[in-house]
Write a protein that holds these residues in place. Structure first.
Motif, mmCIF file in Angstrom:
data_model
loop_
_atom_site.group_PDB
_atom_site.id
_atom_site.type_symbol
_atom_site.label_atom_id
_atom_site.label_comp_id
_atom_site.label_asym_id
_atom_site.label_seq_id
_atom_site.Cartn_x
_atom_site.Cartn_y
_atom_site.Cartn_z
ATOM 1 N N LYS A 61 0.853 -1.179 0.000
ATOM 2 C CA LYS A 61 0.000 0.000 0.000
ATOM 3 C C LYS A 61 0.891 1.231 0.000
ATOM 4 O O LYS A 61 1.621 1.483 0.951
ATOM 5 C CB LYS A 61 -0.926 0.005 1.219
ATOM 6 N N GLN A 62 0.831 2.006 -1.082
ATOM 7 C CA GLN A 62 1.705 3.159 -1.230
ATOM 8 C C GLN A 62 1.328 4.263 -0.240
ATOM 9 O O GLN A 62 0.150 4.497 0.043
ATOM 10 C CB GLN A 62 1.619 3.693 -2.655
ATOM 11 N N VAL A 63 2.351 4.950 0.255
ATOM 12 C CA VAL A 63 2.124 6.072 1.161
ATOM 13 C C VAL A 63 2.916 7.276 0.663
ATOM 14 O O VAL A 63 3.913 7.134 -0.053
ATOM 15 C CB VAL A 63 2.547 5.731 2.608
ATOM 16 N N GLY A 64 2.462 8.463 1.046
ATOM 17 C CA GLY A 64 3.108 9.678 0.589
ATOM 18 C C GLY A 64 4.215 10.146 1.517
ATOM 19 O O GLY A 64 4.458 9.576 2.584
ATOM 20 N N LYS A 65 4.863 11.237 1.096
ATOM 21 C CA LYS A 65 5.978 11.779 1.877
ATOM 22 C C LYS A 65 5.524 12.237 3.256
ATOM 23 O O LYS A 65 6.293 12.194 4.213
ATOM 24 C CB LYS A 65 6.622 12.941 1.122
ATOM 25 N N HIS A 66 4.261 12.715 3.339
ATOM 26 C CA HIS A 66 3.763 13.199 4.622
ATOM 27 C C HIS A 66 3.760 12.089 5.670
ATOM 28 O O HIS A 66 3.938 12.342 6.856
ATOM 29 C CB HIS A 66 2.351 13.760 4.464
#
Length: 318
Positions: A121-126
């Motif tokens: 599950k991809q996650v963002g920089k935040h």
């Protein structure tokens, strides 16, 4: 009972967060009398039994093809809860209520990490910024100038990982399994695991080796133990799992996690009122960074919807 208003759902979840935060103090006092495994046995048995009327009201239908998956999922989720609640409850014997509350809250930024490791599950920089902030906060809160965690902090940190894994895997199972039945199975599993652990432990089941020998009836005659079991079992476990499942039918996950991020705040406030615990300036900075990490991980760029695929089906590692 069906939740139709988002405002009602947010209020119910805030009540869950308050109970989870406030019960730290009660449990801290109760496990000073009753050993952890025995306390958790009674707590989860009460929780499982109290959900049986809801099972009758819900009238869930279990298909024969679901039985083994339902049983396996319940036993696995129950094992994660067993690890989580054992390490959290045992950790309270060695660390402060405030530390336990804030470290447990680390499960919020840990959820996307475990989700990525298990299901890509991809996650963002935040999210990574949130994890960095929470990790720095954990250091300031628990270690100060020493490069080591105490025994209680390590136990509660293990609890945060177990709770995060439980949240991730629950999200995979609830889509095609009856929720109330799954909840009862996993809560019963925790009671069974805790009973086995108490029986296999070389230490006495109902008193600490340095204490005067007592029976389980004598333990349950202690008012603080009775109140802790009732509040933790009925409200902090049975009600909490029902409310989370029901409210997530109309609330997005990030809103649920945001409400639960208030749990360590409630834990510290009750510890300050009833136990006169104080974090100190460095502790407040650390606690603030942990909360900021939680918020960053949940309130970042939500416009991009993540893509999730099982690990065994992934063709590349990003």
């Amino acid at each position: 009972m069906t939740i139709r208003s988002s405002r009602t759902a947010l209020f119910l979840l805030l009540l869950v967060s308050f109970v989870w935060g406030a019960e730290f103090v009660l449990i801290d006092m109760a496990v000073a009398i009753m050993p952890t495994h025995s306390f958790n046995t009674f707590r989860f048995l009460i929780a499982a039994l109290s959900l049986l009327p809801l099972l009758w009201i819900a009238k869930e239908q279990i298909r024969s093809s679901q039985f083994w998956k339902l049983l396996g999922a319940g036993l696995l989720l129950g094992f994660l809860l067993f690890i989580g609640f054992y390490t959290q409850t045992e950790g309270l014997r060695y660390t402060s209520v405030s530390n336990a509350g804030f470290i447990t809250g680390l499960n919020v930024p840990l959820v996307p990490v475990i989700g990525y490791l298990l299901f890509r599950k991809q996650v963002g920089k935040h999210v990574w910024l949130g994890i960095l902030a929470a990790s720095l906060g954990l250091y300031l809160l628990t270690m100060g100038g020493d490069l080591e965690l105490n025994q209680g902090d390590l136990l509660v940190l293990t609890c945060a990982f177990a709770f995060a894994a439980h949240i991730v895997l629950t999200g995979r199972f609830v889509n095609d399994l009856p929720v109330v039945t799954l909840s009862i199975i996993q809560l019963t599993a925790v009671a069974i695991y805790s009973t086995l652990a108490a029986w296999l432990s070389p230490e006495p089941a109902f008193y600490y080796p340095e204490a005067t020998p007592t029976s389980w009836l004598e333990q349950l005659n202690q008012p603080i133990v009775i109140w802790a079991l009732l509040i933790a079992g009925l409200f902090g476990t049975a009600y909490a799992y029902w409310a989370q499942s029901a409210c997530q039918t109309i609330l997005e996950p990030h809103k649920v996690a945001l409400v639960f991020a208030t749990e360590p705040v409630f834990a510290h406030v009750t510890a300050w009122i009833f136990l006169d615990e104080h974090l100190g300036p460095q502790g407040f900075v650390g606690a603030g960074l942990i909360i900021c990490g939680m918020l960053l991980s949940e309130l970042g760029d939500r416009r991009k919807k993540p893509h999730m695929e099982p690990l065994e089906h992934s063709t590349s590692v990003n």
